[in-house]
Structure formats: structure tokens, C-alpha cells
Design an enzyme around this catalytic site. Sequence first.
Site, PDB file in Angstrom:
ATOM      1  N   SER A 222      61.029  15.933 -27.921  1.00  0.00           N
ATOM      2  CA  SER A 222      60.513  15.728 -29.275  1.00  0.00           C
ATOM      3  C   SER A 222      61.617  15.747 -30.330  1.00  0.00           C
ATOM      4  CB  SER A 222      59.449  16.781 -29.610  1.00  0.00           C
ATOM      5  OG  SER A 222      59.908  18.074 -29.313  1.00  0.00           O
TER       6      SER A 222
ATOM      7  N   HIS B 109      62.539  19.857 -34.494  1.00  0.00           N
ATOM      8  CA  HIS B 109      61.855  18.634 -34.919  1.00  0.00           C
ATOM      9  C   HIS B 109      62.447  18.090 -36.218  1.00  0.00           C
ATOM     10  CE1 HIS B 109      57.927  19.479 -32.465  1.00  0.00           C
ATOM     11  NE2 HIS B 109      59.017  19.416 -31.712  1.00  0.00           N
TER      12      HIS B 109
END
Length: 304
Positions: free
Chosen positions: A207, A253
Amino acid sequence: MSEAPSTAPVCYRHPGRETYIRCTRCDRPICPDCMNEASVGHQCPECVAQGKRTQRPARTAFGGSGVGRAGYATRTLIGINVLVMLASAAVGGGRALFGAGGLGGLIGSDTSVTRAGAVLGYASYTLTGPMHGIAAGEWWRLITAMFLHYGLLHILTNMWALWQLGRYLEAALGPVRFTALYLIAGVGGNVAAYLFTAPNQQTAGASTAIFGLFLAAIVVNRRLGLQIAQLVPLLVVNLVITFSIPNLSIAGHLGGLATGGVVAAVLAYAPANRRATVQAAGCGVVVVILIVATVLRTMSLLGS
């Protein structure tokens, strides 16, 4: 009385065949089997082959190879992630895939594979054991962490996003530039996790790179004058999930998002007359900044 020999030209590749058709490039006689239709007239096989050798390969708007439309780099990245997940499951058993407790039992547990490759600042696995982590010299974690996942749900969601975003960006940027974007964004997210996460906390997952792809797709579309109306809400939803679900790496992230956006801007807005040089230099600068940040964090953890 014998007949006069034929004066009709014969095919240069098939001497027994008469023909009045000539190659428009080299003027050699060619029979129907040797004809290759051209924009004007026909060409012989040798001239067609020579033309292919001298023809410049098709390039994307950002200087990448047209081979990217096949999605080979995206498929390779997905394959690597799947193979690493299979290795983790092989050593960790069923709980490596699901049933470890997170998200109602849908998240898998860590294994010796994830422990060896996840982002870890500086900690020991046991009370009396040796220190591990990036600060202990295990720098590979900044790369390997983007190929590790905690369970089946974790990898499925990330690989679905990589399949959707990766094929589009690879077609737009070319396989080399896309792969550079993916890897630098992933490392950028892992460096951010190293900087802003507790040194004894492990983080892993594709991610970090995928958040970079989200913003990269927006940057590329803006550069091409295309719509971004569908991309922005999707990015917002993923950011809301990041801040809402416990144990997700917010720093990773956001770091991947920022790094991917910067690299995408370098690739998309480099001037055409020296595009490759500016793109390579810009990506190099980003990598140097990430290295410096990693060194400073390491010095801080070691008390230097």
C-alpha cells in the site's frame, strides 16, 4: 526454328517466376509471394526488414516504451507479491492467511518471512536477543516491506488496486518509468514509516507504493488534460480508511502518497527536449533525499 529466350524480368528471390512488379525502394523485381504492400506500391522482404530496423519505436507522451500497454511490469510486480505471500504461508501455516484476530479474524499473523522483511526501526525479537531493524543495518527492509502482506485480505485488496492502477500508468509511462515510480513510492512510504513509527513496531504491505500510484494517476491525467473526477473520490475513500482502521500505517501511506506524487510530477512535466535526463535526475534527487532521511533517523535511534 527455336523460340527466342524470354526477356521478361524474373523475381530476384525466385528466378523461375516472371514478374513486372518491382520493389518501390530498391527496384528489384518481385513476384506475388515476395510482395509486401507499402503506402506506395510494394516492397521486397529485405526492404521491409531494413525499414523495421531503422524505424523508431513508438513512445508514450512521457517518453516511455509502447511495450507498457502489455502490462508486463504490473504482472511481474503482482507475481512477486504473490510468491512472497505463498512463502510466508508456507512457513507460517493457515494463520498467515487469516484468523489472526485483526478485522474480525480476516487479517493474517506475522511469520518469520514478515519479521525478516517488514519495516522495523530498532528492536529485539526477545528480551535478551540481538537488536534488529533498519538501524541495526537491515536496510533491505525499506524495499522488501512493500512485497510483504499480513494475510489473504491484505494482499487481495492491494493487488486489485495494483492491477487497476498499474496497467493504466504502465501504458502511459512505459514499463521502466512505471517500475521506477512504483519502487521509489514504496521506498518513500517505508522511509516515512521508519521516521514516524515507533522503532519497535513493524509495518509492511504494497500500500505504500499503491498510494503513490493513486496520486500519480491524478498527476498524469492532469498533465494529459483528462478527467480526474473518478480518481479523487477513490483516493479520499482510501485516506479515510487509513485514518479509521487501527494498525494501518498512516505514515507509510502518506509517505508513499507524497513520494509517488513528486516522482509522477517529475516524469510528467519534464521538458520534451531533455526529458530522459530531467526524469532520471529528478528521480535521483528523490532517492538521495530518502537516503539522507534514513541516515538521520538511524543516527537518532543509535544516539550518534
